[in-house]
Write a protein that holds these residues in place. Structure first.
Motif, short mmCIF file in Angstrom:
data_model
loop_
_atom_site.label_atom_id
_atom_site.label_comp_id
_atom_site.label_asym_id
_atom_site.label_seq_id
_atom_site.Cartn_x
_atom_site.Cartn_y
_atom_site.Cartn_z
N GLU A 14 42.91 -30.23 11.43
CA GLU A 14 43.53 -29.49 10.32
C GLU A 14 45.02 -29.31 10.58
OE1 GLU A 14 41.97 -27.46 7.44
OE2 GLU A 14 40.73 -29.23 7.71
N ASN A 18 48.17 -30.84 8.38
CA ASN A 18 49.19 -29.94 7.83
C ASN A 18 50.59 -30.31 8.32
OD1 ASN A 18 47.66 -28.29 6.12
ND2 ASN A 18 46.96 -27.07 7.85
N SER A 23 52.75 -28.99 2.79
CA SER A 23 52.77 -28.56 1.40
C SER A 23 53.93 -27.60 1.20
CB SER A 23 51.47 -27.85 1.04
OG SER A 23 50.38 -28.69 1.30
N GLU A 31 49.70 -25.41 -7.83
CA GLU A 31 48.23 -25.42 -7.72
C GLU A 31 47.64 -24.07 -8.14
OE1 GLU A 31 44.84 -27.73 -6.79
OE2 GLU A 31 46.94 -28.32 -6.78
N TYR A 60 44.39 -17.28 0.87
CA TYR A 60 44.07 -18.19 -0.24
C TYR A 60 45.16 -19.25 -0.39
CZ TYR A 60 43.12 -19.74 -5.02
OH TYR A 60 42.87 -20.50 -6.13
N LEU A 63 44.99 -21.74 2.48
CA LEU A 63 43.91 -22.70 2.26
C LEU A 63 44.28 -23.70 1.17
CD1 LEU A 63 40.84 -20.29 2.44
CD2 LEU A 63 41.50 -22.01 4.13
N MET A 64 44.99 -23.23 0.17
CA MET A 64 45.45 -24.11 -0.90
C MET A 64 46.43 -25.15 -0.34
SD MET A 64 44.91 -24.40 -4.21
CE MET A 64 44.43 -22.80 -4.80
N THR A 66 46.48 -26.31 2.73
CA THR A 66 45.69 -27.28 3.50
C THR A 66 45.00 -28.26 2.57
OG1 THR A 66 45.35 -25.69 5.29
CG2 THR A 66 43.80 -27.53 5.16
N SER A 67 44.49 -27.77 1.46
CA SER A 67 43.85 -28.64 0.47
C SER A 67 44.84 -29.65 -0.09
CB SER A 67 43.27 -27.78 -0.66
OG SER A 67 42.74 -28.58 -1.67
N LYS A 70 45.52 -32.34 2.52
CA LYS A 70 44.42 -33.30 2.61
C LYS A 70 44.45 -34.27 1.43
CE LYS A 70 41.23 -30.47 5.28
NZ LYS A 70 39.94 -29.75 5.28
N ARG A 71 44.79 -33.76 0.25
CA ARG A 71 44.88 -34.63 -0.92
C ARG A 71 46.01 -35.65 -0.74
NH1 ARG A 71 46.48 -31.46 -5.41
NH2 ARG A 71 44.76 -30.14 -4.78
#
Length: 94
Positions: A14, A18, A23, A31, A60, A63-64, A66-67, A70-71
């Motif tokens: 992870e 990152n 991000s 997002e 939150y 986590l967004m 990290t999402s 990953k995308r």
């Protein structure tokens, strides 16, 4: 249950994702705004929902982030591998 080693490996992966695909605050804000629009709620409502589930808005957004990272990884590394040209399809059938 995961072993300690599996958990540490996951956290390292992870962290690497990152670092390699960071991000920006703008990415995260975009997002979050998409989530608000999709669910037709205001930011304060989202924060209230998160609080009722014992999740802080900071966690939150983390986590967004990290999402999103990953995308970005999938878009850069995996999507190009999934492209199939017309010639490849023809060659498969002939």
């Amino acid at each position: 249950p995961k072993t300690v080693r599996e958990t540490v490996d996951y956290l390292v992966q992870e962290s690497l994702v990152n670092q390699k695909f960071p991000s920006s605050k703008a990415d995260i804000d975009e997002e979050v705004n998409a989530v608000l629009k999709k669910n037709n709620i205001e930011l304060e409502n989202l924060k209230g929902i998160l609080k009722s589930q014992n999740v802080s808005f900071e966690v939150y957004t983390s986590l967004m982030g990290t999402s999103i990272a990953k995308r970005k990884l999938m878009d850069r590394e995996l999507r190009p591998l999934a492209v199939v040209t017309d010639d490849e399809v023809k060659n498969f059938y002939y």
